[in-house]
Design a protein around this motif. Sequence first.
Motif, PDB file in Angstrom:
ATOM      1  N   ILE A   1       0.648  -0.976  -0.231  1.00  0.00           N
ATOM      2  CA  ILE A   1       0.283  -0.059  -0.239  1.00  0.00           C
ATOM      3  C   ILE A   1       0.771   1.041   0.135  1.00  0.00           C
ATOM      4  O   ILE A   1       1.896   1.546   0.983  1.00  0.00           O
ATOM      5  N   THR A   2       0.939   2.186  -1.152  1.00  0.00           N
ATOM      6  CA  THR A   2       1.473   3.154  -1.801  1.00  0.00           C
ATOM      7  C   THR A   2       0.769   3.844  -0.864  1.00  0.00           C
ATOM      8  O   THR A   2       1.238   6.062  -0.219  1.00  0.00           O
ATOM      9  N   HIS A   3      -0.652   4.821  -0.656  1.00  0.00           N
ATOM     10  CA  HIS A   3      -1.423   5.940  -0.579  1.00  0.00           C
ATOM     11  C   HIS A   3      -2.620   5.588  -0.958  1.00  0.00           C
ATOM     12  O   HIS A   3      -3.222   4.561  -0.464  1.00  0.00           O
ATOM     13  N   ILE A   4      -2.727   6.313   0.368  1.00  0.00           N
ATOM     14  CA  ILE A   4      -4.895   6.206   1.040  1.00  0.00           C
ATOM     15  C   ILE A   4      -5.244   7.794   1.016  1.00  0.00           C
ATOM     16  O   ILE A   4      -4.625   8.365   0.949  1.00  0.00           O
ATOM     17  N   THR A   5      -6.314   7.722   0.260  1.00  0.00           N
ATOM     18  CA  THR A   5      -6.975   9.343   0.169  1.00  0.00           C
ATOM     19  C   THR A   5      -7.480   9.569   0.851  1.00  0.00           C
ATOM     20  O   THR A   5      -7.486   9.104   1.999  1.00  0.00           O
ATOM     21  N   ASP A   6      -8.074  10.937   0.952  1.00  0.00           N
ATOM     22  CA  ASP A   6      -8.151  11.052   2.087  1.00  0.00           C
ATOM     23  C   ASP A   6     -10.383  10.388   2.444  1.00  0.00           C
ATOM     24  O   ASP A   6     -10.879  10.661   3.288  1.00  0.00           O
ATOM     25  N   SER A   7     -10.909   9.358   1.223  1.00  0.00           N
ATOM     26  CA  SER A   7     -12.005   9.397   1.322  1.00  0.00           C
ATOM     27  C   SER A   7     -11.670   7.970   1.584  1.00  0.00           C
ATOM     28  O   SER A   7     -12.614   7.019   2.254  1.00  0.00           O
ATOM     29  N   GLY A   8     -10.628   7.445   2.025  1.00  0.00           N
ATOM     30  CA  GLY A   8     -10.129   5.804   2.116  1.00  0.00           C
ATOM     31  C   GLY A   8      -9.770   5.385   1.214  1.00  0.00           C
ATOM     32  O   GLY A   8      -9.284   3.710   1.597  1.00  0.00           O
ATOM     33  N   THR A   9      -9.937   5.808   0.136  1.00  0.00           N
ATOM     34  CA  THR A   9      -9.456   4.328  -0.601  1.00  0.00           C
ATOM     35  C   THR A   9      -7.953   4.167  -0.645  1.00  0.00           C
ATOM     36  O   THR A   9      -7.362   5.505  -0.923  1.00  0.00           O
ATOM     37  N   GLY A  10      -8.094   3.125  -1.557  1.00  0.00           N
ATOM     38  CA  GLY A  10      -5.963   2.693  -0.703  1.00  0.00           C
ATOM     39  C   GLY A  10      -5.395   2.613  -2.388  1.00  0.00           C
ATOM     40  O   GLY A  10      -5.864   1.864  -3.155  1.00  0.00           O
ATOM     41  N   PHE A  11      -4.202   2.883  -2.519  1.00  0.00           N
ATOM     42  CA  PHE A  11      -3.471   2.363  -4.330  1.00  0.00           C
ATOM     43  C   PHE A  11      -2.089   2.211  -3.120  1.00  0.00           C
ATOM     44  O   PHE A  11      -1.595   1.786  -2.802  1.00  0.00           O
ATOM     45  N   ALA A  12      -1.908   0.329  -4.444  1.00  0.00           N
ATOM     46  CA  ALA A  12      -1.092  -0.271  -3.615  1.00  0.00           C
ATOM     47  C   ALA A  12       0.203  -0.827  -5.499  1.00  0.00           C
ATOM     48  O   ALA A  12      -0.312  -0.488  -6.324  1.00  0.00           O
ATOM     49  N   VAL A  13       0.556  -1.159  -5.160  1.00  0.00           N
ATOM     50  CA  VAL A  13       2.164  -1.891  -6.168  1.00  0.00           C
ATOM     51  C   VAL A  13       2.044  -3.424  -6.059  1.00  0.00           C
ATOM     52  O   VAL A  13       2.332  -3.464  -4.803  1.00  0.00           O
ATOM     53  N   ARG A  14       1.942  -3.774  -7.376  1.00  0.00           N
ATOM     54  CA  ARG A  14       2.290  -5.079  -6.691  1.00  0.00           C
ATOM     55  C   ARG A  14       3.140  -5.161  -6.729  1.00  0.00           C
ATOM     56  O   ARG A  14       4.761  -5.041  -7.143  1.00  0.00           O
ATOM     57  N   THR A  15       4.366  -6.330  -5.476  1.00  0.00           N
ATOM     58  CA  THR A  15       5.338  -6.286  -5.603  1.00  0.00           C
ATOM     59  C   THR A  15       6.297  -7.841  -6.598  1.00  0.00           C
ATOM     60  O   THR A  15       7.285  -7.163  -6.690  1.00  0.00           O
ATOM     61  N   ASP A  16       5.395  -8.295  -6.998  1.00  0.00           N
ATOM     62  CA  ASP A  16       6.365  -8.889  -8.181  1.00  0.00           C
ATOM     63  C   ASP A  16       6.193  -8.009  -9.583  1.00  0.00           C
ATOM     64  O   ASP A  16       7.236  -7.859 -10.420  1.00  0.00           O
ATOM     65  N   ASN A  17       5.534  -7.431  -9.841  1.00  0.00           N
ATOM     66  CA  ASN A  17       5.744  -6.321 -10.938  1.00  0.00           C
ATOM     67  C   ASN A  17       5.621  -5.032 -10.851  1.00  0.00           C
ATOM     68  O   ASN A  17       5.664  -3.955 -11.998  1.00  0.00           O
ATOM     69  N   GLY A  18       4.922  -3.960  -9.884  1.00  0.00           N
ATOM     70  CA  GLY A  18       4.818  -3.046  -9.960  1.00  0.00           C
ATOM     71  C   GLY A  18       3.778  -2.261 -10.378  1.00  0.00           C
ATOM     72  O   GLY A  18       3.523  -0.972 -10.044  1.00  0.00           O
TER      73      GLY A  18
END
Length: 193
Positions: A11-28
């Motif tokens: 998990i690299t970012h969580i917005t103010d509304s609580g939505t998360g963004f992540a990067v896959r560890t195998d390919n980014g």
Amino acid sequence: MNLTHTHEFLITHITDSGTGFAVRTDNGESVHISPRLLQQAHANLDDICKGIIVQNAIEENRERTPWVAAYVQERRPARDVLAATYGLDESERFAKDEDGNTVVVAKVGEPKPEPIDWADVQRKIIAFLQSADVTYCETADIADVVGVDTRKLSQHLDNMHARGEICKAHVNQRANQQRATLVLWSINADVYK
């Protein structure tokens, strides 16, 4: 064709509304995580999650964020995973940046990078946006001037915007878009009039 996969993602970012963004560890590749899933998994920024991801059903978002988390099976802090991997003591491995995010300071055998002087970066940003040559610009333009990676800089710019120090404009190609096609920064909103 089976379009579901079990993968690890950071998990690299969580917005103010609580939505998360992540990067896959195998390919980014980027993964979208709903606020409900983040809450159910008790997942936080910098956690490594293992879960089921599916191809993004929204075709126009698929290029930017090809995956959506459907289920989070487990989560653990990235620092615990990295600690086991690199075998360093806590003070050598990790630090907090000015926004409180955990960042890797050094890997085994690598010299520690110079810390970023965020106060100096902020002064440069303000000076750049106040200059006569600039009315508005993109994150990459500011990154070139201040010498900071765009990913690190983006969060800092968002924090400056939240404090009312700079202006942020979202430009959307289509009316029904959820994410901006383009984000522009300026010293104030007057430049858009």
